[in-house]
Scaffold this motif. Structure first.
Motif, PDB file in Angstrom:
ATOM      1  N   UNK A   1      44.582  36.765  43.176  1.00  0.00           N
ATOM      2  CA  UNK A   1      43.843  36.781  42.037  1.00  0.00           C
ATOM      3  C   UNK A   1      42.911  37.707  42.009  1.00  0.00           C
ATOM      4  N   UNK A   2      42.034  37.790  43.336  1.00  0.00           N
ATOM      5  CA  UNK A   2      40.885  38.693  43.219  1.00  0.00           C
ATOM      6  C   UNK A   2      41.416  40.177  43.218  1.00  0.00           C
ATOM      7  N   UNK A   3      42.573  40.421  43.990  1.00  0.00           N
ATOM      8  CA  UNK A   3      43.001  41.890  44.106  1.00  0.00           C
ATOM      9  C   UNK A   3      43.261  42.127  42.710  1.00  0.00           C
ATOM     10  N   UNK A   4      43.931  41.343  42.111  1.00  0.00           N
ATOM     11  CA  UNK A   4      44.392  41.995  40.449  1.00  0.00           C
ATOM     12  C   UNK A   4      43.308  41.995  39.626  1.00  0.00           C
ATOM     13  N   UNK A   5      42.333  41.199  39.872  1.00  0.00           N
ATOM     14  CA  UNK A   5      41.104  41.370  39.029  1.00  0.00           C
ATOM     15  C   UNK A   5      40.399  42.661  39.311  1.00  0.00           C
ATOM     16  N   UNK A   6      40.233  42.895  40.477  1.00  0.00           N
ATOM     17  CA  UNK A   6      39.361  44.081  40.863  1.00  0.00           C
ATOM     18  C   UNK A   6      40.213  45.627  40.396  1.00  0.00           C
ATOM     19  N   UNK A   7      41.503  45.303  40.347  1.00  0.00           N
ATOM     20  CA  UNK A   7      42.357  46.364  39.796  1.00  0.00           C
ATOM     21  C   UNK A   7      42.253  46.642  38.273  1.00  0.00           C
ATOM     22  N   UNK A   8      42.221  45.342  37.460  1.00  0.00           N
ATOM     23  CA  UNK A   8      41.814  45.550  36.183  1.00  0.00           C
ATOM     24  C   UNK A   8      40.677  45.974  35.918  1.00  0.00           C
ATOM     25  N   UNK A   9      39.529  45.681  36.832  1.00  0.00           N
ATOM     26  CA  UNK A   9      38.105  46.141  36.584  1.00  0.00           C
ATOM     27  C   UNK A   9      38.110  47.664  36.738  1.00  0.00           C
ATOM     28  N   UNK A  10      38.712  48.005  37.643  1.00  0.00           N
ATOM     29  CA  UNK A  10      38.737  49.538  37.976  1.00  0.00           C
ATOM     30  C   UNK A  10      39.460  50.302  36.968  1.00  0.00           C
TER      31      UNK A  10
ATOM     32  N   UNK B   1      40.932  50.132  44.836  1.00  0.00           N
ATOM     33  CA  UNK B   1      40.115  49.045  44.975  1.00  0.00           C
ATOM     34  C   UNK B   1      41.259  47.597  45.416  1.00  0.00           C
ATOM     35  N   UNK B   2      42.379  47.573  44.501  1.00  0.00           N
ATOM     36  CA  UNK B   2      43.064  46.420  44.838  1.00  0.00           C
ATOM     37  C   UNK B   2      43.865  46.510  46.304  1.00  0.00           C
ATOM     38  N   UNK B   3      44.020  47.726  46.524  1.00  0.00           N
ATOM     39  CA  UNK B   3      44.825  47.929  48.088  1.00  0.00           C
ATOM     40  C   UNK B   3      43.680  47.665  49.104  1.00  0.00           C
ATOM     41  N   UNK B   4      42.376  48.027  48.817  1.00  0.00           N
ATOM     42  CA  UNK B   4      41.280  47.591  49.800  1.00  0.00           C
ATOM     43  C   UNK B   4      41.078  46.352  49.640  1.00  0.00           C
ATOM     44  N   UNK B   5      41.170  45.675  48.870  1.00  0.00           N
ATOM     45  CA  UNK B   5      40.918  44.192  48.537  1.00  0.00           C
ATOM     46  C   UNK B   5      42.091  43.379  49.443  1.00  0.00           C
ATOM     47  N   UNK B   6      43.113  43.992  49.085  1.00  0.00           N
ATOM     48  CA  UNK B   6      44.611  43.227  49.984  1.00  0.00           C
ATOM     49  C   UNK B   6      44.229  43.330  51.328  1.00  0.00           C
TER      50      UNK B   6
END
Ligand SMILES: [Fe+2]
Length: 352
Positions: A196-205, A184-189
């Protein structure tokens, strides 16, 4: 100790004034020209400079103008025998703190020096307070930064703990949440979201299946087909994840995205049959990541299906079930960037 410099080309004046000052307990140096005075000041600045105006090669005003370029605090007293309003005005404009008329009388001279000494001491006191204030502010900022960092790290470690606890109950899907979070973080990137968004999506995942805590582990690990009740129980994990997290102090998108990670664009998902833009964008990314990861890895009831089949699924249902932009980013990630699923711990940063 206050340091005073007398600058005058007349030896008798230098001697007289320095004798007055030495007797009064000050530390005094003398210079017989403005040029020498300038060199002495550059070598070690003085607190007070008493200077004649008219001297060969460099005037007292020029000396003062030079001193002002390197020192705005030094007190400068200008003295001259040809006192006119113009010379006095010029001296003050150039930055003089006082103006003395020759012949110089001892009492008046010492009184002038004394009041300038008080001004120097006052300045030094203010400077000291200002330095102390700066040091205190720096200390405070460093302490706050260190505490914030500790808080962020402890929140990240709690996310890891929750992730591990969920997966202990279902060892067949070990690493699933981390792989989903990293994808999810890689897709966001890929979609150019902020770090910040990428890291947050990672944490949610990393904790998106936390609701599985309420599902009996025999059902989670059952190798065969699930009956209807068991399937319904498994489905409850999305809503339970939301319920468990909604009162936890985390950005509110955590609970919402976790509650929506089985919704679909066309309203065919669960628990709330949300459609399109009713679903949070973080959830759209999570949904695609979850589907792709699940299809690519082994399950107790089937072998891994592979990346091609996973990409075929999201591509076939692009727009119908999955957000088209997320699908495109995910396909590009695997086909162009040769992304491979990653279950190592990525950096987690939760905005505070
Ligand atoms: Fe799930």
């Amino acid at each position: 100790m206050i340091r005073i410099l007398i600058v005058d080309d007349e030896q008798s004046i230098r001697h007289t004034l320095s004798r007055f000052l030495l007797k009064a307990g000050y530390q005094v140096d003398t210079a017989e020209s403005a040029i020498i005075g300038k060199q002495m000041f550059v070598a070690k600045p003085y607190d007070i400079v008493v200077s004649d105006i008219v001297m060969p090669r460099m005037t007292g005003i020029e000396l003062m103008e030079f001193i002002r370029t390197i020192d705005t605090q030094c007190r400068i007293l200008i003295m001259t025998g040809e006192a006119t309003v113009e010379t006095a005005a010029r001296a003050v404009t150039a930055g003089a703190n006082g103006y003395l008329n020759k012949p110089i009388l001892k009492e008046a001279f010492l009184a002038d020096i004394e009041s300038n000494v008080r001004a120097v001491e006052e300045n030094k006191k203010k400077e000291k307070i200002s330095i102390q204030k700066d040091q205190y502010r720096d200390l405070l900022e460093n302490t706050v930064a260190a505490s914030t960092e500790t808080l962020k790290r402890s929140m990240a470690s709690i996310i890891h703990l929750l992730s591990d606890v969920t997966e202990y109950r279902d060892p067949y899907t070990s690493g699933h949440q981390r792989r989903v979070g990293n994808l999810a973080a890689a897709i966001s990137r890929k979609m150019n979201f902020t770090p910040e968004f990428c890291n947050m999506v990672r944490a949610i995942g990393y904790i998106h299946d936390i609701g599985k805590m309420i599902v009996p582990s025999e059902i989670l690990t059952k190798p065969g087909k699930l009956n209807e009740i068991e399937y319904k129980l498994i489905q409850m994990h999305a809503q339970s994840g939301y319920d468990m997290l909604q009162h936890v102090i985390l950005p509110k998108n955590f609970a919402i995205a976790i509650g929506q990670h089985h919704e679909r664009m066309d309203g065919s998902g669960y628990p709330n049959k949300l459609k399109g833009s009713e679903i949070l964008f973080e959830s759209h990314i999570l949904i695609v990541s979850d589907v792709v990861e699940t299809m690519m890895t082994h399950r107790p009831y089937r072998p891994a299906l592979g990346v091609d089949q996973a990409l075929e699924e999201i591509s076939y249902f692009r727009t119908k079930k999955y957000h088209p932009e997320v699908v495109d980013a995910c396909i590009e990630l695997f086909n162009k960037d040769y992304y491979s699923l990653e279950d190592s711990l990525g950096e987690i940063h939760i905005p505070l």
